[in-house]
Write an enzyme that holds these catalytic residues in place. Structure first.
Site, PDB file in Angstrom:
ATOM      1  N   SER A 197       1.144  69.615  -6.694  1.00  0.00           N
ATOM      2  CA  SER A 197       0.405  69.579  -5.446  1.00  0.00           C
ATOM      3  C   SER A 197       0.278  68.118  -4.988  1.00  0.00           C
ATOM      4  O   SER A 197       1.297  67.447  -4.822  1.00  0.00           O
ATOM      5  CB  SER A 197      -0.950  70.259  -5.618  1.00  0.00           C
ATOM      6  OG  SER A 197      -1.543  70.545  -4.377  1.00  0.00           O
ATOM      7  N   HIS A 200       0.989  78.976  -4.895  1.00  0.00           N
ATOM      8  CA  HIS A 200       0.688  77.599  -5.290  1.00  0.00           C
ATOM      9  C   HIS A 200       0.091  77.531  -6.701  1.00  0.00           C
ATOM     10  O   HIS A 200       0.156  76.499  -7.354  1.00  0.00           O
ATOM     11  CB  HIS A 200      -0.291  77.011  -4.274  1.00  0.00           C
ATOM     12  CG  HIS A 200      -0.442  75.524  -4.326  1.00  0.00           C
ATOM     13  ND1 HIS A 200       0.564  74.653  -3.972  1.00  0.00           N
ATOM     14  CD2 HIS A 200      -1.501  74.742  -4.659  1.00  0.00           C
ATOM     15  CE1 HIS A 200       0.143  73.411  -4.095  1.00  0.00           C
ATOM     16  NE2 HIS A 200      -1.107  73.431  -4.513  1.00  0.00           N
TER      17      HIS A 200
END
Length: 685
Positions: A528, A641
């Site tokens: 991320s 994610h």
């Protein structure tokens, strides 16, 4: 004893949703395991409720079956446990006698059920369900309905039309419902076109507090408010001032106050989360922890639980004089209390992370979910007296059998000085079987956020790397939570600036401090924001021999409009939107500097990542390939994610294998052809 392996993930047992009975005598918790589904021939998660006596004793499995049970909630009299389960096909609200017996469903709604909350009389529950006007909800053939939905043309009219982990918006809003324990059709309390979440009953059972933002411009902001609505139905009333996000409302026992978590957006998404109180009549709203330069909630990351795993909320003492909550200090989190005058006191201590909190009715006992660098997660019970811990007991040892087989690396903490004098906290894991006098390669790990943190929590990935002979250095550069408002907000308009210098300074000082670190064999990895920083680092320096970038950002300009939430960066984190500051978005994009990259890069990315869309990985891979950089791109289908923490077990395992083999290839035995090379050639002939 042997070292940790990637396959040990399949034997891990994960503790979440710790819930203490109102009388403080029993703890219910959720235990998740990985099993093979023989019918589908794949590894799957199974979750069940477990029970353990608070005074010690053997934990017992409480629910069974080939499904996932979660979110247990005790009735006020302790006779029932409400929980969520997909045992009927989709997630619905169920109840089971706390003494044991058959579970029965309370809902059969097309939109499922979530966030159950008992009324004080124990005869009703409030909950949340998704409601829309989709005719496919009435389709009796679920597979047929699923296929139709997948092929449906979508017409987008709202800004926040997708969310990572949930997918594209289905036209349904989360609405509040009430259902009787005795049964009957649930009754809707709300119908506005917005999400209504986290219901909480007033002590007299007449009102329900919840969180929502019904304004037409809600998608443009993170603002939410605390509202109250009559439990029998009627117009709702807003209590808070529409200044920032709100969450976890909790009524005081006297019904005068509603405590909640939130902030006022003073520093955008980097604003510290405070414990607030609102007068139940809306006359006063104030931040109780305004004088405490730390944040409420658990900010420390691990790979044993999904990101943003709920901590349990807020708990008032019986005299309505204090609120108990989870808060953080550096790389540790624990239980804190705050009184109505704003005095904050730490209740628990230690180099560990409290990720779940549940308190009994008398505030004399608290059940905790705790993780440490050598403990994936277990249930603990603390005895409270006058706001102090007077006794503590560990109630579970869910991974004891596995952990007794392996040698774990023990972290060593250090403080590093940034070039401008700021202090950066960090840790290093030394390979447990490193021979005396021998140096080992180093992997610098970078956390996401940027407003999260590493700390005293268990990381299977880190332990695996250490077992494979790599030292793991992980730090909390500026932007991290746990070190005060100024530190947390210091990445504003400066991604890739002082935060990059913090990381490089910490690495340099670590190499000086620990002579067994090999300065010639350096790797870097992150996910991320950590993936962004990994990409940025290899575009700024050639000192790393290998990099692994995960769910990353390569182009800040493109991520702004393709992500589910990145369009909010322009409100505070970045200097405006891309058309207002195009040079910043481009200059701070690793893609803009790809011609400098020489480091071999492994790219790991989920195909359904809506936070950092896979187009970010595709751009980075294409640019690196065109520049002739050694690159492998691994795509994970049907993953979001949160792959590393809650993805499909086989994909999580595959991800770990690629990380290890990539670093082995470039940092350990570059003259050998590892298994990864054969796999890469097969995937990309």
């Amino acid at each position: 004893m042997r070292g940790v392996t990637a396959e040990d993930l399949l034997r891990m047992r994960f503790v979440t949703d710790v819930s203490l009975s109102p009388d403080g005598q029993r703890v219910c918790f959720v235990l998740t395991v990985i099993e093979r589904d023989e019918a589908q021939d794949e590894l799957v998660y199974r979750s069940h409720l477990w029970m353990v006596p608070a005074d010690g004793g053997r934990p017992q499995q409480f629910t069974w079956g080939s499904h996932r049970d979660r979110t247990p909630r005790w009735s006020p009299d302790g006779r029932w446990i409400a929980f969520l389960s997909d045992r009927s096909g989709d997630v619905q609200l169920w109840v089971i006698p706390a003494g044991g017996g058959e579970a029965r469903p309370l809902t059969h709604l097309p939109g499922g059920a979530a966030e159950p909350c008992w009324a004080p009389d124990g005869g009703r529950l409030a909950f949340v369900s998704r409601v829309g006007l989709d005719p496919l909800d009435a389709e009796p053939d679920r597979e047929r309905a699923k296929r139709k939905r997948q092929n449906r043309v979508r017409v987008i009219t709202r800004l926040r039309y997708k969310l990572d982990g949930e997918g594209l918006w289905d036209g349904k809003w989360k609405q509040l419902f009430v259902v009787d324990l005795a049964g009957g059709a649930p009754r809707a309390l709300t119908d506005e076109p917005c999400d209504h979440t986290t219901p909480a009953w007033s002590p007299d059972g007449r009102w329900i507090a919840y969180v929502a933002n019904p304004r037409p411009d809600a998608d443009w902001t993170n603002v939410q408010d605390v509202w109250v609505i009559p439990a029998e139905g009627g117009p709702a009333r807003r209590l808070t001032r529409s200044v920032g996000p709100c969450a976890s409302p909790a009524w005081s026992p006297d019904g005068r106050w509603i405590a909640y978590l939130g902030h006022d957006n003073a520093y955008g998404t980097a604003t510290l989360t405070r414990v607030w109180v609102a007068d139940a009549d809306g006359s006063e709203v104030r931040a109780l922890t305004a004088g405490w330069d730390r944040s409420a909630g658990n900010h420390v990351l691990d790979d044993m639980r999904p990101a943003h795993c709920p901590t349990g909320g807020l708990f008032w003492t019986p005299d309505a004089g204090q609120v108990l909550f989870v808060g953080g200090e550096g790389g540790a989190t624990g239980v804190y209390s705050v009184d109505l005058q704003g005095t904050v006191q730490r209740v628990t201590s230690g180099e560990r992370v409290v990720y779940n909190l549940s308190v009994d009715r008398a505030s004399r006992r608290a059940a905790l979910g705790i993780t440490t660098p050598t403990l994936p997660g277990d249930v603990f019970l603390v005895q409270l007296e006058g706001g102090r811990v007077v006794g503590e007991r560990r109630l579970t040892d869910v991974n004891g059998e596995l952990l007794r087989e392996v040698t774990l690396a023990q972290p060593e903490r250090a403080e590093f000085k940034a070039p401008d004098g700021w202090t950066v906290e960090g840790w290093v894991l030394r390979p447990p079987h490193l021979p005396a006098g021998q140096r080992c390669p180093v992997v610098l790990q970078i956390h996401g956020g940027p407003h999260a943190a590493y700390g005293w929590a268990f990381f299977h990935e880190f332990q695996l790397l250490a077992a494979c002979g790599f030292a793991v250095l992980y730090t909390n550069p500026r932007g991290s939570q746990g070190y005060g408002q100024a530190f947390c907000a210091a990445t504003r308009n400066d991604w890739g600036g002082a935060d990059y210098r913090d990381l490089m300074a910490a690495l340099d000082q670590a190499l000086e401090r620990w002579p067994w670190l090999d300065r010639e064999r350096l790797g870097v990895a992150g996910g991320s924001y950590g993936g962004y920083m990994t990409n940025w680092i290899v575009s700024q320096t050639d000192r790393f021999r290998a990099a692994v970038t995960m769910r990353s950002i390569s182009n800040c300009y493109s991520q702004w409009g393709t992500s589910d939430l990145a369009y909010l960066k322009g409100f505070w984190e970045f200097p405006g939107d891309p058309w207002e500051s195009p040079s910043f978005y481009l200059e701070r994009s690793p893609l803009q500097h790809v011609e400098r990259v020489r480091t071999p890069v492994l790219i790991l990315h989920s195909e359904q990542d809506l936070r950092c869309p896979i187009s970010e990985a595709e751009q980075w891979y294409t640019a690196l390939r065109k520049r002739g950089v050694e690159t492998v791109f691994v795509r994970f289908p049907n993953e979001s994610h949160d792959l590393s923490r809650s993805g499909q077990p086989e994909h999580r395992l595959e991800r770990l294998r690629w990380i290890v083999e990539w670093f082995k290839r470039w940092l350990v035995a570059r003259e050998e052809v590892p298994q990864l090379q054969a796999a890469a050639e097969e995937a990309d002939p």
